[in-house]
Structure formats: structure tokens, C-alpha cells
Design a protein around this motif. Structure first.
Motif, PDB file in Angstrom:
ATOM      1  N   VAL A  98     -17.386  -0.847  -4.962  1.00  0.00           N
ATOM      2  CA  VAL A  98     -17.038  -1.546  -3.721  1.00  0.00           C
ATOM      3  C   VAL A  98     -16.018  -2.638  -4.006  1.00  0.00           C
ATOM      4  CG1 VAL A  98     -17.954  -3.063  -1.913  1.00  0.00           C
ATOM      5  CG2 VAL A  98     -19.181  -0.991  -2.542  1.00  0.00           C
ATOM      6  N   GLY A  99     -16.199  -3.349  -5.104  1.00  0.00           N
ATOM      7  CA  GLY A  99     -15.242  -4.395  -5.464  1.00  0.00           C
ATOM      8  C   GLY A  99     -13.858  -3.833  -5.752  1.00  0.00           C
ATOM      9  N   GLY A 100     -13.801  -2.685  -6.413  1.00  0.00           N
ATOM     10  CA  GLY A 100     -12.515  -2.051  -6.683  1.00  0.00           C
ATOM     11  C   GLY A 100     -11.835  -1.571  -5.418  1.00  0.00           C
ATOM     12  N   ALA A 101     -12.606  -0.988  -4.514  1.00  0.00           N
ATOM     13  CA  ALA A 101     -12.032  -0.522  -3.245  1.00  0.00           C
ATOM     14  C   ALA A 101     -11.520  -1.698  -2.418  1.00  0.00           C
ATOM     15  CB  ALA A 101     -13.070   0.270  -2.455  1.00  0.00           C
ATOM     16  N   ARG A 102     -12.280  -2.798  -2.428  1.00  0.00           N
ATOM     17  CA  ARG A 102     -11.827  -3.982  -1.692  1.00  0.00           C
ATOM     18  C   ARG A 102     -10.552  -4.556  -2.305  1.00  0.00           C
ATOM     19  NH1 ARG A 102     -17.432  -7.113  -0.555  1.00  0.00           N
ATOM     20  NH2 ARG A 102     -17.952  -6.005   1.353  1.00  0.00           N
ATOM     21  N   ALA A 103     -10.458  -4.564  -3.624  1.00  0.00           N
ATOM     22  CA  ALA A 103      -9.267  -5.102  -4.283  1.00  0.00           C
ATOM     23  C   ALA A 103      -8.035  -4.257  -3.963  1.00  0.00           C
ATOM     24  CB  ALA A 103      -9.482  -5.166  -5.792  1.00  0.00           C
ATOM     25  N   VAL A 104      -8.185  -2.941  -4.028  1.00  0.00           N
ATOM     26  CA  VAL A 104      -7.059  -2.053  -3.710  1.00  0.00           C
ATOM     27  C   VAL A 104      -6.649  -2.223  -2.251  1.00  0.00           C
ATOM     28  CG1 VAL A 104      -6.408   0.378  -3.445  1.00  0.00           C
ATOM     29  CG2 VAL A 104      -7.558  -0.386  -5.518  1.00  0.00           C
ATOM     30  N   ALA A 105      -7.628  -2.292  -1.351  1.00  0.00           N
ATOM     31  CA  ALA A 105      -7.310  -2.460   0.074  1.00  0.00           C
ATOM     32  C   ALA A 105      -6.659  -3.809   0.335  1.00  0.00           C
ATOM     33  CB  ALA A 105      -8.578  -2.303   0.904  1.00  0.00           C
ATOM     34  N   ALA A 113      -2.943  -4.162   1.773  1.00  0.00           N
ATOM     35  CA  ALA A 113      -2.693  -4.890   3.021  1.00  0.00           C
ATOM     36  C   ALA A 113      -1.580  -5.910   2.852  1.00  0.00           C
ATOM     37  CB  ALA A 113      -3.971  -5.582   3.487  1.00  0.00           C
ATOM     38  N   ILE A 114      -1.429  -6.434   1.652  1.00  0.00           N
ATOM     39  CA  ILE A 114      -0.351  -7.395   1.410  1.00  0.00           C
ATOM     40  C   ILE A 114       1.008  -6.696   1.344  1.00  0.00           C
ATOM     41  CG2 ILE A 114       0.616  -8.938  -0.352  1.00  0.00           C
ATOM     42  CD1 ILE A 114      -2.226  -9.909  -0.848  1.00  0.00           C
ATOM     43  N   PHE A 115       1.075  -5.550   0.659  1.00  0.00           N
ATOM     44  CA  PHE A 115       2.365  -4.893   0.441  1.00  0.00           C
ATOM     45  C   PHE A 115       2.718  -3.843   1.492  1.00  0.00           C
ATOM     46  CE2 PHE A 115       1.368  -6.364  -3.921  1.00  0.00           C
ATOM     47  CZ  PHE A 115       2.461  -7.194  -4.065  1.00  0.00           C
ATOM     48  N   LEU A 116       1.779  -3.424   2.306  1.00  0.00           N
ATOM     49  CA  LEU A 116       2.045  -2.382   3.299  1.00  0.00           C
ATOM     50  C   LEU A 116       3.034  -2.792   4.397  1.00  0.00           C
ATOM     51  CD1 LEU A 116       1.227   0.515   3.576  1.00  0.00           C
ATOM     52  CD2 LEU A 116      -0.680  -0.176   5.003  1.00  0.00           C
ATOM     53  N   ALA A 158      -3.133   2.372   8.945  1.00  0.00           N
ATOM     54  CA  ALA A 158      -3.466   2.204   7.534  1.00  0.00           C
ATOM     55  C   ALA A 158      -3.505   0.720   7.174  1.00  0.00           C
ATOM     56  CB  ALA A 158      -2.457   2.938   6.657  1.00  0.00           C
ATOM     57  N   HIS A 159      -2.583  -0.046   7.718  1.00  0.00           N
ATOM     58  CA  HIS A 159      -2.556  -1.484   7.446  1.00  0.00           C
ATOM     59  C   HIS A 159      -3.791  -2.164   8.031  1.00  0.00           C
ATOM     60  CE1 HIS A 159      -0.478  -5.612   7.827  1.00  0.00           C
ATOM     61  NE2 HIS A 159      -1.036  -5.481   6.652  1.00  0.00           N
ATOM     62  N   ILE A 160      -4.158  -1.801   9.247  1.00  0.00           N
ATOM     63  CA  ILE A 160      -5.351  -2.381   9.870  1.00  0.00           C
ATOM     64  C   ILE A 160      -6.598  -2.039   9.048  1.00  0.00           C
ATOM     65  CG2 ILE A 160      -6.860  -2.243  11.897  1.00  0.00           C
ATOM     66  CD1 ILE A 160      -4.278  -1.927  13.567  1.00  0.00           C
ATOM     67  N   ALA A 161      -6.707  -0.790   8.606  1.00  0.00           N
ATOM     68  CA  ALA A 161      -7.858  -0.380   7.798  1.00  0.00           C
ATOM     69  C   ALA A 161      -7.906  -1.159   6.486  1.00  0.00           C
ATOM     70  CB  ALA A 161      -7.804   1.119   7.531  1.00  0.00           C
ATOM     71  N   CYS A 162      -6.757  -1.356   5.862  1.00  0.00           N
ATOM     72  CA  CYS A 162      -6.717  -2.108   4.600  1.00  0.00           C
ATOM     73  C   CYS A 162      -7.103  -3.570   4.808  1.00  0.00           C
ATOM     74  CB  CYS A 162      -5.329  -2.010   3.972  1.00  0.00           C
ATOM     75  SG  CYS A 162      -4.992  -0.393   3.273  1.00  0.00           S
ATOM     76  N   VAL A 163      -6.690  -4.142   5.923  1.00  0.00           N
ATOM     77  CA  VAL A 163      -7.055  -5.535   6.208  1.00  0.00           C
ATOM     78  C   VAL A 163      -8.563  -5.655   6.400  1.00  0.00           C
ATOM     79  CG1 VAL A 163      -6.883  -7.360   7.951  1.00  0.00           C
ATOM     80  CG2 VAL A 163      -4.823  -6.221   7.146  1.00  0.00           C
ATOM     81  N   VAL A 164      -9.149  -4.715   7.130  1.00  0.00           N
ATOM     82  CA  VAL A 164     -10.589  -4.768   7.390  1.00  0.00           C
ATOM     83  C   VAL A 164     -11.384  -4.545   6.101  1.00  0.00           C
ATOM     84  CG1 VAL A 164     -12.480  -3.587   8.581  1.00  0.00           C
ATOM     85  CG2 VAL A 164     -10.378  -4.125   9.810  1.00  0.00           C
ATOM     86  N   ILE A 165     -11.001  -3.556   5.313  1.00  0.00           N
ATOM     87  CA  ILE A 165     -11.739  -3.238   4.087  1.00  0.00           C
ATOM     88  C   ILE A 165     -11.541  -4.316   3.029  1.00  0.00           C
ATOM     89  CG2 ILE A 165     -11.917  -1.606   2.166  1.00  0.00           C
ATOM     90  CD1 ILE A 165     -11.169   0.586   4.220  1.00  0.00           C
ATOM     91  N   GLY A 166     -10.332  -4.814   2.879  1.00  0.00           N
ATOM     92  CA  GLY A 166     -10.035  -5.786   1.837  1.00  0.00           C
ATOM     93  C   GLY A 166     -10.350  -7.217   2.198  1.00  0.00           C
TER      94      GLY A 166
END
Length: 86
Positions: free
Chosen positions: A29-36, A40-43, A69-77
Motif C-alpha cells: 500500500v505504501g508503494g502504491a501510494r508513493a507511485v500515485a 500526480a505531481i508529474f502528470l 488518471a490524474h484525479i485517481a493518482c491524487v486520491v490514491i497518493g
């Protein structure tokens, strides 16, 4: 001589397995949050070619896909690198 095992020796592998399972879940979970989080920063860099239809981004569906995809990354990360509560 008895072939019975004590309850503490039977429960030890269960405890070890539960501990390993919790550590694996926490790391995954920590790895998935870090990637997201970093995605979210670079997308947002992909917004410019998506809006203008440059490169592989052609059409409104590609622009919407980048946006979702950006919204999903913001929510997950969102919880990345947050101090753990005790």
C-alpha cells in the motif's frame, strides 16, 4: 512420551504469518501510494499535449483519460508520507 504439541508452538507460525502479511500489505500500500503521489505531481505535464492533440493524445477521450488518471493518482497518493498515527 506424548505426541501432543503445546498450543504456543502451534500458534507461533500463525503469528509469524500474520506479521509477514501485515508487513507485506503495509509495504504494498505504501508503494502504491508513493507511485500515485509522484504520478500526480508529474502528470500535469501531459495536459499540454493532450489539450492540443499532439503526439499520442488525439481526441477528447485522451484528454479525459489523462484528467481521470490524474484525479485517481491524487486520491490514491493523498496519504503518502503521512506520519503514522499511534
Amino acid at each position: 512420551m506424548s505426541s501432543e504439541t503445546s498450543p504456543s508452538t502451534v500458534r507461533e507460525p500463525i503469528r509469524i504469518g500474520a506479521t509477514l502479511s501485515n508487513q507485506f500489505r503495509r509495504l504494498t500500500v505504501g508503494g502504491a501510494r508513493a507511485v500515485a503521489f509522484w504520478a500526480a505531481i508529474f502528470l500535469p505535464v501531459a495536459y499540454i499535449p493532450a489539450v492540443y492533440g499532439m503526439g499520442p493524445f488525439e481526441g477528447a477521450t485522451a484528454t479525459l483519460a489523462v484528467l481521470f488518471a490524474h484525479i485517481a493518482c491524487v486520491v490514491i497518493g493523498h496519504g503518502h508520507n503521512r506520519p503514522e498515527e499511534v
